[in-house]
Scaffold this active site. Structure first.
Site, short mmCIF file in Angstrom:
data_model
loop_
_atom_site.label_atom_id
_atom_site.label_comp_id
_atom_site.label_asym_id
_atom_site.label_seq_id
_atom_site.Cartn_x
_atom_site.Cartn_y
_atom_site.Cartn_z
N MET A 31 0.84 -1.21 0.00
CA MET A 31 0.00 0.00 0.00
C MET A 31 0.87 1.25 0.00
O MET A 31 0.38 2.36 0.29
CB MET A 31 -0.92 0.00 1.21
CG MET A 31 -1.88 -1.19 1.20
SD MET A 31 -3.32 -0.95 2.23
CE MET A 31 -2.57 -0.72 3.82
N LEU A 34 6.75 2.99 1.65
CA LEU A 34 7.64 1.82 1.71
C LEU A 34 8.75 2.01 2.74
O LEU A 34 9.32 3.08 2.89
CB LEU A 34 8.25 1.57 0.33
CG LEU A 34 7.21 1.34 -0.79
CD1 LEU A 34 7.92 1.12 -2.12
CD2 LEU A 34 6.29 0.16 -0.47
N HIS A 35 9.04 0.92 3.44
CA HIS A 35 10.14 0.89 4.41
C HIS A 35 10.96 -0.38 4.16
O HIS A 35 10.64 -1.15 3.23
CB HIS A 35 9.59 0.94 5.85
CG HIS A 35 8.49 -0.06 6.11
ND1 HIS A 35 8.70 -1.42 6.11
CD2 HIS A 35 7.16 0.12 6.35
CE1 HIS A 35 7.57 -2.04 6.37
NE2 HIS A 35 6.60 -1.13 6.51
N GLU A 36 11.97 -0.60 4.99
CA GLU A 36 12.87 -1.74 4.79
C GLU A 36 12.13 -3.09 4.80
O GLU A 36 12.57 -4.05 4.18
CB GLU A 36 13.97 -1.76 5.85
CG GLU A 36 15.24 -1.05 5.43
CD GLU A 36 15.80 -1.56 4.10
OE1 GLU A 36 15.98 -2.78 3.94
OE2 GLU A 36 16.06 -0.73 3.21
N HIS A 38 9.13 -3.72 3.46
CA HIS A 38 8.69 -3.92 2.07
C HIS A 38 9.89 -4.25 1.17
O HIS A 38 9.84 -5.15 0.35
CB HIS A 38 8.05 -2.64 1.52
CG HIS A 38 6.82 -2.19 2.24
ND1 HIS A 38 6.76 -1.03 2.98
CD2 HIS A 38 5.57 -2.73 2.32
CE1 HIS A 38 5.54 -0.87 3.46
NE2 HIS A 38 4.80 -1.88 3.10
N GLN A 154 -3.14 -12.18 7.77
CA GLN A 154 -3.32 -11.89 6.35
C GLN A 154 -2.64 -12.96 5.49
O GLN A 154 -3.21 -13.46 4.51
CB GLN A 154 -2.74 -10.51 6.06
CG GLN A 154 -2.60 -10.16 4.61
CD GLN A 154 -2.14 -8.72 4.43
OE1 GLN A 154 -2.90 -7.80 4.67
NE2 GLN A 154 -0.91 -8.52 4.01
N SER A 187 4.27 1.09 8.09
CA SER A 187 4.00 2.44 7.58
C SER A 187 3.29 3.26 8.65
O SER A 187 3.37 4.48 8.66
CB SER A 187 3.11 2.36 6.33
OG SER A 187 3.68 1.48 5.39
N ARG A 188 2.58 2.59 9.55
CA ARG A 188 1.81 3.30 10.58
C ARG A 188 2.69 3.78 11.74
O ARG A 188 2.22 4.58 12.56
CB ARG A 188 0.70 2.40 11.12
CG ARG A 188 -0.39 2.16 10.09
CD ARG A 188 -1.60 1.46 10.68
NE ARG A 188 -2.75 1.53 9.78
CZ ARG A 188 -3.11 0.57 8.93
NH1 ARG A 188 -2.42 -0.55 8.87
NH2 ARG A 188 -4.16 0.72 8.15
P1 AMP Z 1 1.41 -3.12 3.42
O1 AMP Z 1 1.98 -2.06 2.57
O2 AMP Z 1 1.32 -2.78 4.87
O3 AMP Z 1 0.12 -3.68 2.86
O4 AMP Z 1 2.46 -4.34 3.37
C1 AMP Z 1 2.82 -4.92 2.14
C2 AMP Z 1 3.58 -6.20 2.41
O5 AMP Z 1 4.75 -5.92 3.19
C3 AMP Z 1 2.75 -7.23 3.23
O6 AMP Z 1 3.00 -8.53 2.72
C4 AMP Z 1 3.30 -7.05 4.61
O7 AMP Z 1 3.16 -8.19 5.42
C5 AMP Z 1 4.77 -6.75 4.32
N1 AMP Z 1 5.40 -6.08 5.46
C6 AMP Z 1 4.94 -4.98 6.11
N2 AMP Z 1 5.77 -4.67 7.14
C7 AMP Z 1 6.74 -5.61 7.15
C8 AMP Z 1 7.88 -5.86 7.98
N3 AMP Z 1 8.18 -5.08 9.01
N4 AMP Z 1 8.66 -6.91 7.69
C9 AMP Z 1 8.37 -7.72 6.65
N5 AMP Z 1 7.31 -7.55 5.83
C10 AMP Z 1 6.51 -6.51 6.07
#
Ligand code: AMP
Length: 288
Positions: A31, A34-36, A38, A154, A187-188
């Site tokens: 979504m 992006l962070h490490e 992702h 999820q 992201s939150r």
């Molecule tokens: P989101 O943008 O929150 O929908 O996350 C996209 C994907 O990144 C999902 O498969 C999440 O589970 C994964 N993700 C989010 N945060 C992390 C994290 N800290 N470590 C590993 N994967 C993550």
């Protein structure tokens, strides 16, 4: 150069072009913001496939009416730079109206699993997730789908959907990436004020402390939930614990007795920010 595709039909045509050339596509749905965490999924997908497709789509159908859709961070320029810097091949960046045209009316619900853990606190959330992931899979047609264990429920629900609907994709679970002090990247996290950010570290401390106790057989299963809540509530900024306990990692039912593989999972609110985290705890013998 990273290609940016905005139209679902073009995404499908592009994927089909690579598939006919026997190229393997790895897919990372996100979504944005992006962070490490992702980026670790993108790097892995890049390593294990011929091409990596990342989608950024802030899916309105997975947000409740009182949730954070309107103020979810949208740093699209820096997201694009980050993806380019790790040699992402394709960014799929669709408009909401291309994903949900006005006559859209088909939804996918994975029963049972969607009613557990986060389910009661986020009505309709997982239906929004499974519906969009199914649509994205039909647009990208990847060989492999990379999902983070950070969102354990999820991941489990999408696995179930893929199996139940015979979707031809291999799911690759990826480990949770954490900040130096253990807070799971999200992201939150950017919503947290500095004192809240400090108190959020109690989540990882609690999960890792209890994981160790369990592995060392120093706590019986029925005491885990109480200990977990006690540790979390010790932190004054934590007002609401939505759930915190030990669960069966396949059914998400709360456990009275340890299994070989157990799931510690928590969802709580610090101020207005809802955080989730989890840890898988494997034990050799289940006698505790
Ligand atoms: P989101 O943008 O929150 O929908 O996350 C996209 C994907 O990144 C999902 O498969 C999440 O589970 C994964 N993700 C989010 N945060 C992390 C994290 N800290 N470590 C590993 N994967 C993550």
């Amino acid at each position: 150069m990273m290609e940016i595709i905005r139209i679902p039909r073009i995404m499908q045509e592009t994927s089909r072009h690579y598939i006919t050339k026997s190229k393997k596509l790895g897919f990372v749905p996100t979504m944005g913001a992006l962070h490490e965490g992702h980026l670790s999924l993108v790097r892995r997908a890049k390593d294990e496939n011929d091409l990596v497709v990342v989608s950024i789509f802030l899916n309105p159908k997975q947000f409740g009416a009182n949730e954070d859709l309107s103020y979810y961070p949208k740093p699209i320029e820096s997201d694009i730079e980050k993806l380019q810097s790790i040699n992402t091949d394709i960014l799929f960046l669709p408009e909401t109206s291309f994903i949900y045209p006005t006559n859209f009316c088909t939804y996918i619900t994975v029963q049972n699993l969607s009613d557990k853990l986060c389910g009661p606190f986020r009505p309709g959330h997982f239906t929004g997730v499974t519906t969009v992931v199914c649509k994205l899979l039909n647009m990208v047609m990847p060989s492999r789908l990379y999902l983070g264990q950070k969102d354990y429920q999820q991941l489990l629900i999408i696995k179930r959907m893929v199996e139940d609907l015979n979707i031809p994709v291999e799911i690759i679970p990826c480990r949770t990436i954490r900040e130096k002090d253990g807070l799971a990247m999200s992201s939150r996290n950017s919503y947290l004020k500095s004192k809240e950010r400090l108190s959020a570290t109690v989540i990882y401390k609690t999960l890792s402390y209890l994981s160790n106790l369990i592995v060392e057989k120093k706590i019986p299963c029925h005491e885990v939930k109480g200990k977990m809540k006690e540790m979390l509530l010790n932190e004054p900024l934590i007002e609401e614990i939505q759930y915190a306990s030990i669960y069966d990692p396949e059914t998400l039912d709360e456990l009275d007795n340890y299994k070989k593989v157990n799931l510690l999972a928590v969802a709580l609110k610090i101020g207005n920010t809802r955080l989730i985290d989890n840890m898988i705890v494997e034990i050799n013998s289940v006698v505790v």
